[in-house]
Design a protein around this motif. Structure first.
Motif, PDB file in Angstrom:
ATOM      1  N   LEU A   1      -6.635   1.445  12.741  1.00  0.00           N
ATOM      2  CA  LEU A   1      -6.400   0.063  12.338  1.00  0.00           C
ATOM      3  C   LEU A   1      -6.699  -0.110  10.855  1.00  0.00           C
ATOM      4  O   LEU A   1      -7.674   0.427  10.336  1.00  0.00           O
ATOM      5  N   LEU A   2      -5.838  -0.874  10.166  1.00  0.00           N
ATOM      6  CA  LEU A   2      -6.042  -1.187   8.766  1.00  0.00           C
ATOM      7  C   LEU A   2      -6.402  -2.660   8.608  1.00  0.00           C
ATOM      8  O   LEU A   2      -5.658  -3.533   9.046  1.00  0.00           O
TER       9      LEU A   2
ATOM     10  N   GLY B   1       0.825  -1.199   0.000  1.00  0.00           N
ATOM     11  CA  GLY B   1       0.000   0.000   0.000  1.00  0.00           C
ATOM     12  C   GLY B   1       0.857   1.246   0.000  1.00  0.00           C
ATOM     13  O   GLY B   1       2.031   1.215   0.357  1.00  0.00           O
ATOM     14  N   THR B   2       0.270   2.359  -0.412  1.00  0.00           N
ATOM     15  CA  THR B   2       0.983   3.632  -0.451  1.00  0.00           C
ATOM     16  C   THR B   2       0.088   4.760   0.057  1.00  0.00           C
ATOM     17  O   THR B   2      -1.134   4.710  -0.077  1.00  0.00           O
ATOM     18  N   ILE B   3       0.722   5.777   0.635  1.00  0.00           N
ATOM     19  CA  ILE B   3       0.043   7.026   0.989  1.00  0.00           C
ATOM     20  C   ILE B   3       0.244   7.979  -0.181  1.00  0.00           C
ATOM     21  O   ILE B   3       1.375   8.357  -0.504  1.00  0.00           O
TER      22      ILE B   3
ATOM     23  N   GLN C   1      -3.900   3.992  -0.813  1.00  0.00           N
ATOM     24  CA  GLN C   1      -4.415   2.900  -1.617  1.00  0.00           C
ATOM     25  C   GLN C   1      -3.692   1.603  -1.282  1.00  0.00           C
ATOM     26  O   GLN C   1      -2.557   1.611  -0.786  1.00  0.00           O
ATOM     27  N   PHE C   2      -4.388   0.513  -1.530  1.00  0.00           N
ATOM     28  CA  PHE C   2      -3.778  -0.811  -1.436  1.00  0.00           C
ATOM     29  C   PHE C   2      -3.415  -1.234  -2.854  1.00  0.00           C
ATOM     30  O   PHE C   2      -4.269  -1.303  -3.738  1.00  0.00           O
ATOM     31  N   THR C   3      -2.146  -1.504  -3.067  1.00  0.00           N
ATOM     32  CA  THR C   3      -1.644  -1.779  -4.407  1.00  0.00           C
ATOM     33  C   THR C   3      -1.541  -3.271  -4.709  1.00  0.00           C
ATOM     34  O   THR C   3      -1.319  -3.655  -5.854  1.00  0.00           O
TER      35      THR C   3
ATOM     36  N   LEU D   1      -8.668  -3.739  -3.254  1.00  0.00           N
ATOM     37  CA  LEU D   1      -7.765  -2.886  -4.000  1.00  0.00           C
ATOM     38  C   LEU D   1      -8.447  -1.540  -4.245  1.00  0.00           C
ATOM     39  O   LEU D   1      -9.665  -1.431  -4.181  1.00  0.00           O
ATOM     40  N   GLY D   2      -7.634  -0.505  -4.531  1.00  0.00           N
ATOM     41  CA  GLY D   2      -8.237   0.778  -4.852  1.00  0.00           C
ATOM     42  C   GLY D   2      -7.847   1.866  -3.883  1.00  0.00           C
ATOM     43  O   GLY D   2      -6.954   1.708  -3.044  1.00  0.00           O
ATOM     44  N   ASN D   3      -8.544   3.009  -4.001  1.00  0.00           N
ATOM     45  CA  ASN D   3      -8.221   4.214  -3.243  1.00  0.00           C
ATOM     46  C   ASN D   3      -9.169   4.407  -2.069  1.00  0.00           C
ATOM     47  O   ASN D   3     -10.365   4.130  -2.172  1.00  0.00           O
ATOM     48  N   PHE D   4      -8.602   4.915  -0.957  1.00  0.00           N
ATOM     49  CA  PHE D   4      -9.375   5.125   0.262  1.00  0.00           C
ATOM     50  C   PHE D   4      -8.991   6.477   0.867  1.00  0.00           C
ATOM     51  O   PHE D   4      -7.916   7.011   0.579  1.00  0.00           O
ATOM     52  N   THR D   5      -9.870   7.012   1.689  1.00  0.00           N
ATOM     53  CA  THR D   5      -9.600   8.286   2.341  1.00  0.00           C
ATOM     54  C   THR D   5      -9.941   8.202   3.819  1.00  0.00           C
ATOM     55  O   THR D   5     -10.804   7.422   4.239  1.00  0.00           O
TER      56      THR D   5
END
Length: 245
Positions: free
Chosen positions: A174-175, A116-118, A141-143, A181-185
């Motif tokens: 907590l994650l 994942g990346t910020i 996002q989780f890549t 997959l995809g983008n989150f905020t």
């Protein structure tokens, strides 16, 4: 080996036992989040006692300080005995994510090296006059397909012109990607209160995305931990108009 068994017994009961005639606190929708919060409460309670040089005169004395989970704490402490319980809390390097992974309450998936990346993390507004609240919109996002457990760790420090920084505040989220997959905020916030914070100046906010647990000391020293991504930003807080400033 005995200490590991005792640790598993303690935290599994903390996660599983409900106070008679009371519902579990509203900690989240998943077993992992409930376990994580319970373990965090128990560990934090012990650290606070140790920090101020305190001791406890028996199970009830200590467990009364474990917010939300006191009854479960008393049951386990009484079962293993005061001395064993004290040894457990002082000798094991525990963090709540690792504890709940050991108990299979939180899933393990070492999908690395980076899952994942910020993508964006910033302060809004970038300058405030206390009392005020600074918000930190976060886009990540989780890549890779990741079904493990991790945290977003948020930290605020005050830094001088030489970039020497002093810890001010922190927060966790907590994650549990569960293979999404995809983008989150999400959004973190910092309260610039007149009564709590020190001096006017530049503050640095850092956000870390980790598998397992991470905090101001870095990534936890346990299996199934890794730093996936990190971002930082700065903001200015003016406390000059606060009383006694």
């Amino acid at each position: 080996m005995q200490s590991v068994v005792i640790a598993a017994l303690f935290f599994s009961l903390v996660c599983a036992i409900q106070v008679p005639n009371k519902a579990l606190p509203a900690l989240g929708d998943t077993e992992c989040e409930v376990c994580w919060d319970a373990a965090d409460d128990a560990i934090e309670s012990w650290l606070e006692i140790a920090l101020y040089g305190g001791t406890f005169a028996g199970c009830a004395d200590f467990c009364n300080n474990v917010e939300n989970w006191g009854y479960a704490c008393i049951v386990v402490c009484s079962a293993v005995g005061d001395e064993t319980f004290l040894h457990l809390l002082t000798s094991l390097d525990l963090d709540p994510v690792y504890v709940c992974q050991l108990l299979s309450a939180c899933p393990i998936d070492d999908c690395g090296p980076v899952c994942g990346t910020i993508d964006r993390f910033y302060a809004n507004p970038g300058s405030v006059e206390a009392p005020a609240v600074v918000h930190f919109p976060t886009y990540y996002q989780f890549t890779k397909v990741w079904k493990g457990t991790g945290v977003l760790y948020f930290q605020v420090e005050q830094c001088d012109a030489s970039n020497n920084c002093v810890f001010v505040a922190n927060n966790f989220q907590l994650l549990e990607p569960n293979g999404q997959l995809g983008n989150f905020t999400t959004t973190f916030q910092f309260n610039a209160d007149c009564g709590d914070i020190g001096t006017s100046g530049t503050y640095k906010a850092t956000l870390s995305m980790c598998e397992g647990n991470c905090d101001e000391y870095g990534v936890a020293r346990h299996p199934h931990t890794a730093l996936y991504s990190q971002a930082s930003t700065t903001f200015v807080a003016d406390f000059s108009n606060c009383p006694d400033k």
